[in-house]
Design an enzyme around this catalytic site. Sequence first.
Site, short mmCIF file in Angstrom:
data_model
loop_
_atom_site.label_atom_id
_atom_site.label_comp_id
_atom_site.label_asym_id
_atom_site.label_seq_id
_atom_site.Cartn_x
_atom_site.Cartn_y
_atom_site.Cartn_z
N ARG A 1 0.82 -1.22 0.00
CA ARG A 1 0.00 0.00 0.00
C ARG A 1 0.85 1.26 0.00
O ARG A 1 0.40 2.32 -0.46
CB ARG A 1 -0.95 -0.02 1.21
CG ARG A 1 -2.14 0.89 1.02
CD ARG A 1 -3.02 1.06 2.25
NE ARG A 1 -3.27 -0.14 3.00
CZ ARG A 1 -2.78 -0.36 4.24
NH1 ARG A 1 -2.00 0.53 4.82
NH2 ARG A 1 -3.06 -1.47 4.88
N TYR B 1 -16.27 21.26 -10.70
CA TYR B 1 -16.65 19.95 -11.25
C TYR B 1 -17.80 19.37 -10.41
O TYR B 1 -17.73 19.41 -9.17
CB TYR B 1 -15.40 19.07 -11.16
CG TYR B 1 -15.52 17.67 -11.69
CD1 TYR B 1 -15.84 17.43 -13.02
CD2 TYR B 1 -15.23 16.58 -10.87
CE1 TYR B 1 -15.91 16.13 -13.50
CE2 TYR B 1 -15.29 15.29 -11.35
CZ TYR B 1 -15.64 15.07 -12.67
OH TYR B 1 -15.69 13.79 -13.14
N ASP C 1 -7.97 22.81 -8.52
CA ASP C 1 -8.15 21.71 -9.46
C ASP C 1 -7.51 22.16 -10.77
O ASP C 1 -8.06 22.99 -11.49
CB ASP C 1 -9.64 21.40 -9.63
CG ASP C 1 -9.89 20.20 -10.54
OD1 ASP C 1 -9.04 19.93 -11.42
OD2 ASP C 1 -10.93 19.54 -10.38
N LYS D 1 -7.22 12.51 -17.22
CA LYS D 1 -7.44 13.40 -18.37
C LYS D 1 -6.16 13.51 -19.19
O LYS D 1 -5.78 12.57 -19.85
CB LYS D 1 -7.94 14.75 -17.87
CG LYS D 1 -9.11 14.65 -16.87
CD LYS D 1 -10.39 14.11 -17.51
CE LYS D 1 -11.45 13.66 -16.52
NZ LYS D 1 -11.84 14.62 -15.50
C1 LIG Z 1 -12.70 14.42 -14.37
C2 LIG Z 1 -12.45 15.52 -13.43
C3 LIG Z 1 -12.17 15.29 -12.09
C4 LIG Z 1 -12.24 13.92 -11.48
O1 LIG Z 1 -11.32 13.05 -11.99
P1 LIG Z 1 -11.57 11.46 -12.09
O2 LIG Z 1 -10.21 10.95 -12.36
O3 LIG Z 1 -12.54 11.26 -13.21
O4 LIG Z 1 -12.13 11.02 -10.77
C5 LIG Z 1 -11.87 16.36 -11.28
N1 LIG Z 1 -11.86 17.60 -11.76
C6 LIG Z 1 -12.15 17.89 -13.03
C7 LIG Z 1 -12.10 19.29 -13.50
C8 LIG Z 1 -12.46 16.85 -13.92
O5 LIG Z 1 -12.79 17.14 -15.18
#
Ligand SMILES: *Cc1c(COP(=O)(O)O)cnc(C)c1O
Length: 401
Positions: free
Chosen positions: A70, A124, A196, A221
């Site tokens: 872990r 988000y 973010d 992403k």
């Molecule tokens: C997709 C996304 C997330 C979350 O990410 P995941 O890997 O899908 O959990 C957080 N912030 C933004 C702006 C996103 O587009």
Amino acid sequence: MAKSQGGARARGHNSKLVAAGRRPEWTGDPRLGGGIVNPPLWRASTILYDNVADLDARGQDTHDKLYYGRRGTPTVWALADALTGMEDGAAGTLLFPSGVAAIAAALLALLSPGDHLLMVDSAYEPTRSFCDNFLRRMGIETSYYDPMIGADIAMLIQPNTKVIFTEAPGSLTFEVQDIPAIVAVAKGHGIVTILDNSWASPLLFPALVKGIDISMMSLSKYIGGHSDAMMGSLTINAALWPKLRQNTYLLGQAVSADDAALMLRGLRTLDVRLERQGRGALAIAKWLAARDDVGMVRHPALSECPGHEFFMRDFTGASGLFAFTLKNGGKAKRAGFIDALTLFGIGFSWGGFESLAVPADPPRSAVPWTGGDALVRLSIGLEDVEDLIADLSGAFAAMEG
Ligand SMILES: *Cc1c(COP(=O)(O)O)cnc(C)c1O
């Protein structure tokens, strides 16, 4: 062993990305006399010790040392190390099985019952959901604020405000926040700031250099970039690093070596993909902006986008995700438009090599969304731009027909 790559000159992004996370002790075995370019897939749950004394000794500081699965293996540490290296001023990076898990862990580490959180209204949607459900249940209050609030965020601060959460630009509506103004207010009140940074990545917005304490990314992403793996990250300054690391251990968060290797592979080509996808997206956004059947185009590099001036001041470029509205459209018309696309896939996520289109209905509570109900979000991939424009052109024609 691999020769060391000395030299006084500070390296550019691409030189860093090529060698990031490649420490000799993670990529080679001295007994074999060489170093592999990529860290091998070190999969582990159990780590074996020489004897009990060895086991006891290793329990003391288990970070970046094999201890138990872990806590990670060199494949995972290499990715974390590479992400830390992309943010000047970072002390370390924590990895999570998804971006949402990273956001949840950061907020849980920093907030206690009775505390107050300021959350950007353009966040988000699952970030909002976490606050409105989980945090509320724990007695943590969330106030949503106008993404364009800037230094006026000072007026929303309460004695129990502990965190200001930002997202720039908002990933559905693309308002670009004045991050330096918000950071200045937060620092004056001893409040932690989280960004973010999934849209820009540190290549286009160096969050910690701009004063942000914790830079969060959905690696699912652009970092992964190939739509085949999920992961999230928190890159953290020195002051908060021990606390966040400890809390992440308590929450039992861990990622697999296989997924870490996929992310590390994606990271190598991040700059070329961002550059190419960003160029395609801007060309398409401009083409859309010139059409009579398009209402607004929300792309940070276009002057009509709220916060465009902050984008020009603070960002070094745009990635490939933006949105626009169909003029005189409604949900049915929008569905017809998206269904008529043939090159764009219909699906969530973004930042992969393939183009995607989704209908978007921004959830709001601080400032109402006035852009109507025909907002379409596009993630531009690596296809030929002329083909994507022809596809969009065909969908406009089909919508009218
Ligand atoms: C997709 C996304 C997330 C979350 O990410 P995941 O890997 O899908 O959990 C957080 N912030 C933004 C702006 C996103 O587009």
